[in-house]
Design a protein around this motif. Structure first.
Motif, short mmCIF file in Angstrom:
data_model
loop_
_atom_site.label_atom_id
_atom_site.label_comp_id
_atom_site.label_asym_id
_atom_site.label_seq_id
_atom_site.Cartn_x
_atom_site.Cartn_y
_atom_site.Cartn_z
N TRP A 188 1.93 -3.85 -4.50
CA TRP A 188 3.24 -3.25 -4.27
C TRP A 188 4.10 -3.33 -5.53
N GLN A 202 -1.31 -8.43 -2.27
CA GLN A 202 -0.37 -7.43 -1.75
C GLN A 202 0.89 -7.36 -2.60
N SER A 233 7.90 2.10 2.83
CA SER A 233 7.75 1.19 3.98
C SER A 233 7.87 1.92 5.30
N LEU A 237 -0.19 1.79 0.28
CA LEU A 237 0.91 0.87 0.57
C LEU A 237 1.30 0.90 2.04
#
Length: 299
Positions: free
Chosen positions: A260, A256, A298, A12
């Motif tokens: 995620w 994506q 993130s 990720l």
């Protein structure tokens, strides 16, 4: 088809989500974070729209519209005060009428991602409405879940025209219904079946299961292993579909968004299993875990 890549936190971090703060203008507003339209619910299962819509916001989408049955709409507006709620004509069975296609197409083109299917129980009406929407939608990323999947076998051409901007989230029973095969055949080789659908229909496929596989139209494959029985609970799939839609609205690519979304949904289940217990946590509790997970992975 390539070998499956395991979905991990490291993966990720190598594919970071779009950050609206990185825009050249420097301005961050609701529009910059993406708009979501959730077409969901029925008189029998109104809460599916709530679960999916809340999950889309928790995934970071900036604007939310919910389109549901007219008799349910006022209650939905109170339950999700952050949303603009559109009441749609109902069928005698308590589902969303296919007559709503015109207004939904108009609304869809103002949004970045559209989810269709959670809690929609009138099978014939869902098939007719989904067929119209798939044929007429142009720009938004389209996420299809639950009953909205069953009619797709006759929609290969319009789905291929969408050039990979469609995501489906079936479990093995829904995939079997889509292809007109036995569930056992899907469960015997879910990767092969998902690869066939991804390439023949031009879609990203989230093949849900104990090990969830994500296939894209180019044959790329990712896998997320779940050891959490607590996620096998009513409404869990609605939250996953909403998370994926919210991420797509923010500008994540379909693959994506799926990667995620599956990972964060699984992590949310693991955190609730630790804090609540391995069984008995509710689907409505999953979305609240997403912002923290998203922030952590993130960094």
């Amino acid at each position: 088809m390539t070998a499956a890549t395991r979905i991990t936190g490291e993966l990720l971090r190598s594919m970071p989500l779009p950050n609206p703060a990185d825009r050249a203008s420097g301005a961050v507003d609701k529009k910059a974070r993406g708009g979501v339209l959730v077409i969901a619910g029925s008189v029998e299962v109104p809460g599916a729209a709530l679960l999916a819509a809340t999950s889309a916001l928790r995934a970071g989408a900036g604007k939310l519209q919910i389109a549901t049955c007219s008799s349910v709409a006022p209650h939905m507006g109170l339950a999700v005060p952050e949303a603009l709620v559109i009441g749609l004509p109902e069928t005698p069975a308590g589902g969303i009428s296919p007559d709503a296609a015109d207004v939904l197409c108009e609304r869809a083109e103002r949004n970045d991602a559209v989810l269709v299917g959670p809690g929609m129980m009138d099978k014939d009406a869902v098939a007719a409405l989904t067929t119209e929407l798939v044929k007429r939608f142009a720009d938004p990323v389209l996420v299809l879940d639950a009953e909205a999947l069953v009619c797709l076998d006759g929609l290969r051409e319009p789905l291929l025209r969408r050039q990979g901007r469609t995501i489906i989230t079936p479990h093995s029973g829904e995939m079997a219904s889509l292809l007109g095969i036995e569930r056992d055949e899907v469960e015997a080789d879910p990767i092969r079946v998902a690869h066939r659908v991804a390439t023949e229909f031009g879609m990203v496929v989230v093949m849900k299961g104990e090990c969830t596989h994500i296939l894209d139209p180019d044959g790329e494959c990712w896998a997320f292993e779940s050891d959490n029985a607590g996620l096998a609970t009513s409404g869990s799939g609605d939250t996953l579909a909403g998370i994926v839609t919210g991420l797509a609205a923010r500008g994540a690519t379909p693959a994506q968004a799926a990667i995620w979304g599956v990972f964060m949904h699984g992590q949310a289940g693991r955190r609730l299993a630790h804090s609540r217990g391995p069984l008995g946590f509710l689907a409505r509790e999953l979305p609240g875990e997403i912002p923290g997970i998203m922030a952590e992975f993130s960094r």
